[in-house]
Write a protein that holds these residues in place. Structure first.
Motif, PDB file in Angstrom:
ATOM      1  N   VAL A 283     -29.548 -45.583  51.295  1.00  0.00           N
ATOM      2  CA  VAL A 283     -30.983 -45.286  51.144  1.00  0.00           C
ATOM      3  C   VAL A 283     -31.181 -43.957  50.418  1.00  0.00           C
ATOM      4  N   ALA A 284     -30.394 -42.949  50.797  1.00  0.00           N
ATOM      5  CA  ALA A 284     -30.502 -41.630  50.164  1.00  0.00           C
ATOM      6  C   ALA A 284     -30.134 -41.700  48.684  1.00  0.00           C
ATOM      7  N   ASN A 285     -29.107 -42.471  48.360  1.00  0.00           N
ATOM      8  CA  ASN A 285     -28.697 -42.623  46.954  1.00  0.00           C
ATOM      9  C   ASN A 285     -29.774 -43.322  46.137  1.00  0.00           C
ATOM     10  N   LEU A 286     -30.371 -44.374  46.707  1.00  0.00           N
ATOM     11  CA  LEU A 286     -31.422 -45.106  45.997  1.00  0.00           C
ATOM     12  C   LEU A 286     -32.667 -44.246  45.810  1.00  0.00           C
ATOM     13  N   ALA A 287     -32.918 -43.381  46.779  1.00  0.00           N
ATOM     14  CA  ALA A 287     -34.095 -42.502  46.693  1.00  0.00           C
ATOM     15  C   ALA A 287     -33.855 -41.321  45.772  1.00  0.00           C
ATOM     16  N   GLY A 288     -32.603 -41.129  45.364  1.00  0.00           N
ATOM     17  CA  GLY A 288     -32.267 -40.050  44.447  1.00  0.00           C
ATOM     18  C   GLY A 288     -32.322 -38.676  45.064  1.00  0.00           C
ATOM     19  N   LYS A 289     -32.324 -38.623  46.413  1.00  0.00           N
ATOM     20  CA  LYS A 289     -32.394 -37.331  47.089  1.00  0.00           C
ATOM     21  C   LYS A 289     -31.106 -36.534  46.909  1.00  0.00           C
ATOM     22  N   LYS A 290     -29.994 -37.224  47.111  1.00  0.00           N
ATOM     23  CA  LYS A 290     -28.693 -36.590  47.015  1.00  0.00           C
ATOM     24  C   LYS A 290     -27.646 -37.678  46.874  1.00  0.00           C
ATOM     25  N   LYS A 291     -26.566 -37.382  46.164  1.00  0.00           N
ATOM     26  CA  LYS A 291     -25.537 -38.387  45.927  1.00  0.00           C
ATOM     27  C   LYS A 291     -24.489 -38.325  47.037  1.00  0.00           C
ATOM     28  N   TYR A 292     -24.379 -39.432  47.772  1.00  0.00           N
ATOM     29  CA  TYR A 292     -23.383 -39.542  48.825  1.00  0.00           C
ATOM     30  C   TYR A 292     -22.335 -40.573  48.437  1.00  0.00           C
ATOM     31  N   ASP A 293     -21.093 -40.232  48.639  1.00  0.00           N
ATOM     32  CA  ASP A 293     -19.997 -41.141  48.293  1.00  0.00           C
ATOM     33  C   ASP A 293     -19.834 -42.199  49.383  1.00  0.00           C
ATOM     34  N   ILE A 294     -19.843 -43.449  48.981  1.00  0.00           N
ATOM     35  CA  ILE A 294     -19.612 -44.558  49.911  1.00  0.00           C
ATOM     36  C   ILE A 294     -18.396 -45.334  49.413  1.00  0.00           C
ATOM     37  N   HIS A 295     -17.270 -45.165  50.052  1.00  0.00           N
ATOM     38  CA  HIS A 295     -16.047 -45.851  49.668  1.00  0.00           C
ATOM     39  C   HIS A 295     -16.232 -47.356  49.838  1.00  0.00           C
TER      40      HIS A 295
ATOM     41  N   LEU B 231      -8.162 -43.926  56.121  1.00  0.00           N
ATOM     42  CA  LEU B 231      -8.068 -42.470  56.212  1.00  0.00           C
ATOM     43  C   LEU B 231      -8.848 -41.772  55.109  1.00  0.00           C
ATOM     44  N   THR B 232      -8.863 -42.367  53.936  1.00  0.00           N
ATOM     45  CA  THR B 232      -9.604 -41.778  52.823  1.00  0.00           C
ATOM     46  C   THR B 232     -11.021 -42.331  52.732  1.00  0.00           C
ATOM     47  N   ALA B 233     -11.254 -43.506  53.337  1.00  0.00           N
ATOM     48  CA  ALA B 233     -12.575 -44.136  53.245  1.00  0.00           C
ATOM     49  C   ALA B 233     -13.580 -43.495  54.192  1.00  0.00           C
ATOM     50  N   ILE B 234     -13.135 -43.117  55.383  1.00  0.00           N
ATOM     51  CA  ILE B 234     -14.046 -42.556  56.381  1.00  0.00           C
ATOM     52  C   ILE B 234     -14.420 -41.120  56.005  1.00  0.00           C
ATOM     53  N   PRO B 235     -15.716 -40.785  55.925  1.00  0.00           N
ATOM     54  CA  PRO B 235     -16.150 -39.414  55.599  1.00  0.00           C
ATOM     55  C   PRO B 235     -15.634 -38.407  56.632  1.00  0.00           C
ATOM     56  N   ASP B 236     -15.427 -37.175  56.193  1.00  0.00           N
ATOM     57  CA  ASP B 236     -14.911 -36.137  57.097  1.00  0.00           C
ATOM     58  C   ASP B 236     -15.833 -35.919  58.290  1.00  0.00           C
TER      59      ASP B 236
ATOM     60  N   MET C 283     -29.283 -35.093  57.628  1.00  0.00           N
ATOM     61  CA  MET C 283     -29.497 -36.242  58.501  1.00  0.00           C
ATOM     62  C   MET C 283     -28.615 -37.446  58.149  1.00  0.00           C
ATOM     63  N   VAL C 284     -28.245 -37.569  56.883  1.00  0.00           N
ATOM     64  CA  VAL C 284     -27.355 -38.669  56.493  1.00  0.00           C
ATOM     65  C   VAL C 284     -25.997 -38.502  57.170  1.00  0.00           C
ATOM     66  N   VAL C 285     -25.620 -37.269  57.363  1.00  0.00           N
ATOM     67  CA  VAL C 285     -24.358 -36.957  58.039  1.00  0.00           C
ATOM     68  C   VAL C 285     -24.558 -36.866  59.546  1.00  0.00           C
ATOM     69  N   ALA C 286     -25.642 -36.223  59.958  1.00  0.00           N
ATOM     70  CA  ALA C 286     -25.859 -35.903  61.371  1.00  0.00           C
ATOM     71  C   ALA C 286     -26.079 -37.134  62.238  1.00  0.00           C
TER      72      ALA C 286
ATOM     73  N   VAL D 250     -21.621 -48.118  60.298  1.00  0.00           N
ATOM     74  CA  VAL D 250     -22.763 -48.912  59.815  1.00  0.00           C
ATOM     75  C   VAL D 250     -23.948 -48.012  59.473  1.00  0.00           C
ATOM     76  N   THR D 251     -24.273 -47.059  60.338  1.00  0.00           N
ATOM     77  CA  THR D 251     -25.424 -46.189  60.062  1.00  0.00           C
ATOM     78  C   THR D 251     -25.169 -45.282  58.866  1.00  0.00           C
ATOM     79  N   TYR D 252     -23.923 -44.830  58.681  1.00  0.00           N
ATOM     80  CA  TYR D 252     -23.637 -43.983  57.518  1.00  0.00           C
ATOM     81  C   TYR D 252     -23.841 -44.772  56.226  1.00  0.00           C
ATOM     82  N   VAL D 253     -23.319 -45.986  56.178  1.00  0.00           N
ATOM     83  CA  VAL D 253     -23.464 -46.811  54.961  1.00  0.00           C
ATOM     84  C   VAL D 253     -24.942 -47.047  54.650  1.00  0.00           C
TER      85      VAL D 253
END
Length: 466
Positions: free
Chosen positions: A433-445, A130-135, A397-400, A425-428
């Motif tokens: 990729v976005a985190n490694l590229a430094g574009k934006k910080k996304y939380d991955i539980h 419940l807390t791991a899955i993004p809104d 796009m990371v969310v969409a 799988v696609t969100y992870v």
């Protein structure tokens, strides 16, 4: 009653809850006839149609009431569609082998998967989801289930059909892959009375909802049934059929019909894994989607707690349903029909559960409701659940992309678990990729990483869920 179910606190009334419970039952009532036919493969598996009918009504009644009384949650449970088809297909596919997978082995596999769910729930592994899955994925799950329900209604009514012009013979009663150019999804014939009836039901329910009539979906189902009687679509033969007796004979239950000697059968491990995997995500998606629609998740802390407790009842229902003699008993997506009618508490579930128990005595009457009547309700419920799509940021796009894959793969592969799996799988991958590229910080539980790996391994070693 108001104090026990906290009706005022949830902004509802006894009348609203009862109407919602009746609506949920009417939307789910088809399972009383569909499940016995599916598990017995229309007579090719010797479980006994009436035995499975009894198990279906009892499992749905007992565990839905438990969900309402102990968890105060407006969700109904019953043997799940899809998993019952898998149950039958495994048995049929091994019928000619040297070591056939019997229906008793199938019930044993379901029972074991239930025990696994109890363990995962007690250890709070399922609750962590419940807390791991993004809104964004939670909202996509809600929309996806709405589309799944819509497809279910369109398909069952014949309003949507699939035309096939295959280049080779297709055997009866088998699932056969065909090439993309050999099939086409199209609208059913308007000359078909079932299609005509579902259109009438759609218009009737929609008009009642536009007029803000309380109980619009329930009254729409009843009105559509009346229209079906006038059109000659409703078959009154069930009133005198020996296959739907008025007085239940519980001695015909397949109670605790387990085959422990066959526990090491080569196919049982795969069956247990499949039952566990599909049920894990089906239940999660249904509970979260329904909870969001009911406003239970407006308070995330309280909502997560109630959903977590609901998972425990669901886990017990899996094992309990197998003991009664049916495939996986799970939270039903059709519960959204009652929630759409204003159901917010366990009184909705209790009402639905009581209806299922009464169905033991009223099976001939329940059998009168035409499938097109409930199909129309399911299509409208899909509209209501699609409203959650406005909560998804389709500019990111990371969310969409994961959200989009979740909500389209569910209905078009006819499997809730497939949609959730692709979304996770696609969100992870994209968030990493976005985190490694430094574009934006996304939380991955951390649980998302675990789920992604398990999902990939599941598809690699066990294949697709269908």
């Amino acid at each position: 009653m108001n104090r026990f179910f906290k009706l005022k606190e949830n902004g509802t009334t006894v009348r609203t809850e009862i109407m919602a419970g009746l609506t949920t039952f009417m939307a789910m009532a088809y399972i009383l006839s569909v499940n016995p036919s599916t598990l017995t493969a229309f007579g090719r598996i010797d479980m006994g149609w009436y035995s499975v009918f009894l198990a279906t009504a009892l499992a749905a009644g007992i565990f839905t009431i438990a969900m309402g009384v102990f968890i105060n949650f407006p969700v109904a449970l019953a043997p799940g569609m899809g998993l019952n088809a898998y149950f039958a297909s495994v048995i049929l596919s091994s019928a000619t082998s040297e070591h056939p997978f019997t229906w008793q082995m199938g019930l044993t596999a379901v029972f074991i998967s239930g025990l696994i769910f109890i363990l995962l729930t007690v250890t709070r592994v399922r609750q962590i989801l419940l807390t791991a899955i993004p809104d964004s994925l939670k909202h996509a799950i809600t929309v996806g289930i709405g589309m799944f329900i819509t497809i279910l209604g369109l398909k069952n009514s014949g309003l949507m059909t699939i035309g096939v012009e295959a280049g080779k013979d297709i055997s009866a009663n088998t699932f056969t892959d065909v090439l993309s150019f050999e099939t086409i999804i199209h609208m059913g014939s308007l000359e078909n009375t079932d299609v005509q009836l579902v259109i009438i039901g759609l218009l009737l329910i929609s008009i009642l909802m536009v007029l803000q009539v309380k109980g619009a979906i329930l009254f729409g189902i009843l009105g559509t049934t009346l229209a079906g009687i006038l059109m000659g679509v409703v078959d009154f033969g069930s009133l005198s059929s020996p296959t739907t007796p008025w007085v239940p004979d519980l001695t015909q239950l397949n109670f605790f019909e387990f085959d422990w000697d066959g526990i090491l059968h080569t196919g049982i491990v795969s069956a247990i894994a499949t039952f566990t995997f599909v049920e894990l995500f089906d239940t999660f998606g249904t509970l979260v989607g329904t909870a969001q629609r009911a406003g239970i998740m407006d308070n995330p802390e309280e909502g997560n707690k109630r959903v977590g407790n609901a998972m425990f009842v669901d886990a017990i229902a899996v094992a309990g349903g197998a003991a009664l003699g049916t495939s996986t008993t799970t939270a039903f997506v059709e519960s959204a029909a009652g929630v759409a009618e204003g159901g917010r508490t366990g009184l909705t579930a209790v009402t639905t559960g009581v209806c299922f128990l009464l169905a033991l005595f009223l099976a001939p009457i329940v059998a009168l409701i035409p499938g097109s009547a409930t199909a129309a309700a399911l299509i409208v419920v899909g509209v209501l659940m699609a409203q959650s799509i406005r909560e998804i940021d389709f500019q990111d796009m990371v969310v969409a992309i994961p959200a989009f894959l979740t909500l389209v793969i569910m209905p078009f592969t006819y499997n809730i678990a497939n949609g959730i799996s692709f979304g996770i799988v696609t969100y992870v991958i994209l968030a990493c990729v976005a985190n490694l590229a430094g574009k934006k910080k996304y939380d991955i539980h951390w649980m998302m990483w675990v789920l992604a790996i398990l999902i990939i391994l599941r598809y690699v070693f066990l294949g697709s869920a269908g």
